[in-house]
Design an enzyme around this catalytic site. Structure first.
Site, PDB file in Angstrom:
ATOM      1  N   HIS A  44       0.858  -1.187   0.000  1.00 36.05           N
ATOM      2  CA  HIS A  44       0.000   0.000   0.000  1.00 36.05           C
ATOM      3  C   HIS A  44       0.887   1.228   0.000  1.00 36.05           C
ATOM      4  O   HIS A  44       1.920   1.255   0.685  1.00 36.05           O
ATOM      5  CB  HIS A  44      -0.907  -0.010   1.229  1.00 36.05           C
ATOM      6  CG  HIS A  44      -2.036   0.954   1.149  1.00 36.05           C
ATOM      7  ND1 HIS A  44      -1.886   2.287   1.431  1.00 36.05           N
ATOM      8  CD2 HIS A  44      -3.329   0.767   0.796  1.00 36.05           C
ATOM      9  CE1 HIS A  44      -3.053   2.897   1.267  1.00 36.05           C
ATOM     10  NE2 HIS A  44      -3.943   1.991   0.885  1.00 36.05           N
ATOM     11  N   ASP A  92      -7.705  -4.596  -0.087  1.00 31.72           N
ATOM     12  CA  ASP A  92      -8.262  -5.309  -1.237  1.00 31.72           C
ATOM     13  C   ASP A  92      -8.115  -6.821  -1.072  1.00 31.72           C
ATOM     14  O   ASP A  92      -9.014  -7.584  -1.435  1.00 31.72           O
ATOM     15  CB  ASP A  92      -7.598  -4.834  -2.532  1.00 31.72           C
ATOM     16  CG  ASP A  92      -7.800  -3.346  -2.738  1.00 31.72           C
ATOM     17  OD1 ASP A  92      -8.962  -2.896  -2.675  1.00 31.72           O
ATOM     18  OD2 ASP A  92      -6.807  -2.628  -2.932  1.00 31.72           O
TER      19      ASP A  92
END
Length: 147
Positions: A44, A92
């Site tokens: 991320h 996700d």
């Protein structure tokens, strides 16, 4: 929301279905690494040392998904994602894992992502109406303006 933000869980689900058993994890991830493919659902831009949202959701999945055989796969995916790619799961991956664990419909990851963001989107809209100023502008609007 688009393929990079919110709908990324679809890309995770795409490769995640190749993993049927914990023994498949290293083979599937090594193949991606060998091909030079990224690992959607890991890493991320902001949460460099791990996405706390993913950690929280994955902990909840592990606690409540008792009947799912996919629960055996999650710890191995986390470990191999770190070992092979040097990356931790992001939101996700957690959403795709929830979809797989609980047999949610195909687009559930996107729907869950948006549901979680709606309160924030509404709050931003209300604040913008109240202050008559755009919040967090990241681009210059070049279209027609109302008169």
């Amino acid at each position: 929301m688009g393929p990079r933000h919110g709908a990324s869980s679809d890309r995770v689900s795409g490769w995640l279905w190749e993993v049927k058993d914990p023994k498949d994890v290293e083979r599937v991830l090594t193949a991606r690494l060998t091909r030079g493919d990224g690992l959607p659902g890991f890493g991320h831009q902001i949460y460099k040392s791990g996405d706390p949202r993913a950690d929280c959701l994955l902990d909840m999945i592990m606690a409540f998904g008792r009947d799912s055989p996919f629960l055996e796969v999650i710890p191995e995916l986390r470990a191999q994602g770190q070992a092979l790619f040097g990356l931790s799961p992001n939101i996700d991956f957690a959403l795709a894992s929830a979809q797989r664990t609980f047999n949610f419909p195909q687009d559930a990851g996107k729907v869950l992502f948006c549901t979680g963001r709606m309160v924030g989107w509404i709050a931003h809209a209300l604040e913008q109406y109240e202050t008559n100023a755009q919040i967090r502008p990241r681009a210059t609007y070049i279209g027609d303006r109302p008169r």
